[in-house]
Design an enzyme around this catalytic site. Sequence first.
Site, PDB file in Angstrom:
ATOM      1  N   ASP A   1      11.806   0.985  -4.102  1.00  0.00           N
ATOM      2  CA  ASP A   1      10.840   1.976  -3.621  1.00  0.00           C
ATOM      3  C   ASP A   1      10.511   1.763  -2.142  1.00  0.00           C
ATOM      4  O   ASP A   1      10.807   0.717  -1.568  1.00  0.00           O
ATOM      5  CB  ASP A   1       9.566   1.869  -4.473  1.00  0.00           C
TER       6      ASP A   1
ATOM      7  N   GLU B 148      12.304   4.487   2.728  1.00  0.00           N
ATOM      8  CA  GLU B 148      12.681   5.497   3.750  1.00  0.00           C
ATOM      9  C   GLU B 148      12.992   4.838   5.087  1.00  0.00           C
ATOM     10  O   GLU B 148      13.826   5.392   5.801  1.00  0.00           O
ATOM     11  CB  GLU B 148      11.542   6.519   3.885  1.00  0.00           C
TER      12      GLU B 148
ATOM     13  N   ASP C 102       6.655  11.239  -4.895  1.00  0.00           N
ATOM     14  CA  ASP C 102       5.294  11.466  -5.384  1.00  0.00           C
ATOM     15  C   ASP C 102       4.945  12.941  -5.444  1.00  0.00           C
ATOM     16  O   ASP C 102       4.385  13.517  -4.503  1.00  0.00           O
ATOM     17  CB  ASP C 102       4.299  10.707  -4.494  1.00  0.00           C
TER      18      ASP C 102
HETATM   19  C1  GLC Z   1       5.025   4.939  -4.263  1.00  0.00           C
HETATM   20  C2  GLC Z   1       6.004   5.419  -5.327  1.00  0.00           C
HETATM   21  C3  GLC Z   1       5.293   5.507  -6.652  1.00  0.00           C
HETATM   22  C4  GLC Z   1       4.678   4.162  -7.000  1.00  0.00           C
HETATM   23  C5  GLC Z   1       3.749   3.699  -5.895  1.00  0.00           C
HETATM   24  C6  GLC Z   1       3.251   2.290  -6.117  1.00  0.00           C
HETATM   25  O1  GLC Z   1       4.043   5.887  -4.041  1.00  0.00           O
HETATM   26  O2  GLC Z   1       6.584   6.641  -4.986  1.00  0.00           O
HETATM   27  O3  GLC Z   1       6.179   5.922  -7.661  1.00  0.00           O
HETATM   28  O4  GLC Z   1       3.967   4.252  -8.197  1.00  0.00           O
HETATM   29  O5  GLC Z   1       4.444   3.717  -4.658  1.00  0.00           O
HETATM   30  O6  GLC Z   1       4.304   1.402  -6.203  1.00  0.00           O
END
Ligand code: GLC
Length: 764
Positions: free
Chosen positions: A384, A387, A469
């Site tokens: 995650d 980017e 998100d």
């Molecule tokens: C980012 C991700 C989301 C996750 C959050 C905390 O916003 O896109 O899916 O729950 O981080 O890790």
Amino acid sequence: MNPSPTSIHLSLETGEVEITVLTPRLVHVRQAAGELMPRRSWAIPRADADFPAVPVERSESDAGITLKTDLVAVTVRRADGAVSFTNSAGRVFCADAQAPRVSGRGVHAARQAAPGERFYGFGERAGLLEKSGRLLTNWTTDPVRSHGPGVDPLYIAIPVYLSLQPGLCHAVYFNNTFHSEFDLRRLANRTAAEPAIMEWRADGGELDYYVVYGPTPAEALHGLTELLGRMPMPPRWALGYHQSRWSYQSADEVRQVADEFRSRQIPCDVIHLDIDHMDGYRNLTWNPQTYPDPAGLVAEMRSIGIRLVPIVDAGIKVDPAYRVYASGLQQDAFIRKADGSLAQYYVWPDDSVFADYLRPEVRDWWGSLFEEHARIGVEGIWTDMNEPVVFDKPFSQGGGGSGTLPLDAGQGPAGERTTHAEAHNLFGLGMAQATYEGMRRALGGRRPFVLCRSGFAGIQRWTASWMGDNDSWWEHLAMSLPQLMNMGLSGAPFVGVDIGGFGNEATPELFARWMQIGSLMPFCRGHSSAGTLPHEPWAFGAEVEQISRTYLALRYRLLPYLYTQFWKAHQCGTPIFRPLFFDFPQDAALADLNDQVMVGPLLMAAPVLQPGVRARAVYLPAGEWFDWWTGRRLTGGGWTWTEAPLDSMPLYVRAGAILPLGPAIQHTGERPLDELMLEVYPGEGEFTLYEDDGLTDACERGDYCQTHYRLHRRAGNLELEVWAREGSYQPPVRNVTVRFHGRVRLGEFSYTDDGTARHLRLGN
Ligand code: GLC
């Protein structure tokens, strides 16, 4: 002059042009301000030289040079390097409207658009399916939260598009990783007087692109993914339902959630562990208080058929006592600023550094970090924030926002050193690759599952993608269809969105509608943000729980069919969740259909995407269709009106469908496919069922099997021909029930499937 008969090399006053034919439908065009750059290792899996030579006819005139294959001809104008493509019928399908400009500072090309030409793909986007009128930026970005349909760019940048004209389809991959744009604004409100032009721009690099001729969308995708690569077969469990939450705060909470699924008989295979499972947001650690015995928890969950998928973030905590930071520092794995200091920014763990995944040795180091997770039985990783996104202030002090690394930070292996300006879009791709390769090594023959938020062209080679998100809004539910369909058309088939919406609170009705279509998304995960009310399938009352159970049960029964679609995607790059025009390219009425979707070639869903709606219009392409729920036969070629009470999502099957279903199960490991049902719908049709062990890489060495079925009419009766099973993988000897949705009544037949051929007379 270049001696190769498959390429053209021109030196213009403004720079060099090179055109190479790679396959009869795939052509590579490059234009540089000066000399052409050496090839970048991160661009695409196959260099031009990796393609075997194809027969090409070359012709020259004063005006230009042409290379011709059986399918396409490409011509370059000597005067200015403008390029145009025609098909074998002489139709121009992709052409420079003016001479391209390439300078040290950027790239500009203007492509002619034909009247009625439509544009799709473009990776992850908000908004509608067709993109005329939009300015689309290729720059991986975590948008400011709560993005609407006009927001651009998003997390994944894939500079790929698919053009559709009546009877003609082609795809383009713009092979430039700098910040770039596709500008389709001059295609909106087209008038005959105005030239229809689509522009491409990039802030650096060369004008480097590949054109893939169809003429069908399936052939264009096949050719495109021959270039960009295809998805590996995921483990079968990854096709099950995934449940996530930011965050399940403790091992006990995970146990409770798992117990709820099992006691309520809602199928589930995976629970994701978001950032709070870690020790102070240190990747690959476990919070010793709340997750004291990770190995025990993983094993306990496995014993009830649930796999845990922990999250790993791009930001690595700066802490000399933390092994990942310390060993990365030792390897000099982290990105440095132009002045040589570590590029250190805030993310979840406050001060964080970022690995340079463009360097192969850094990918190896990163990959090796997963050994311990694999050893305790973790087979999937969620990556995650790649980017990559950085915060304006420490998270512990309320930081957030969507900054990134400095554009002049150095990156890349020796010999191809570059800056973040060229490498930014590749961060997620590299992190996904390093994670996938590391997990694959660590699992020693078992297939890993990787999920990744960011990405670039070719991301499907390493990971499944979710669309970041979203919110619990009807608008985001509606958007998820064009979004995922366009991802598939960009080469990435294993995609999904957070079911129910990540931010804000879903209403019971929204959740029910989302679960209905979500159950057919290739990647099927419910997830929700911290600070929202619970979003598990039972959190919205008995009615919505029952709807979730029904639709997830349907997904699980459809697994033999869905798994076969994954195989098709793995073999041919065929999208799984795709717009109707993919299967019916001749039907112009489908070009702007945003709210219906084909799931593989046989099923079509028309979900309800607005509140309060209990009936909707559905477009049925020409041919006969059957209502999945009632079996009612419908004639296509126009619109139909259908009831859609809250517990029902309109779903249709094509005439001639042979749809393989498995038994009702709670998770994919519950039992092998020891019972099969073939739902057969009158018409002419064929289907090839794919099977393998679902777990290991043996399928890549040819250990799989296929059963071919053919439905055809003979002497007034429909007959189902079952061909002898082919391939080495042996499914259990099993009972097959054929349910024939005949004209008069439902007919049931059964036989013992031992892999031998047979004929069944079904009636009419
Ligand atoms: C980012 C991700 C989301 C996750 C959050 C905390 O916003 O896109 O899916 O729950 O981080 O890790």
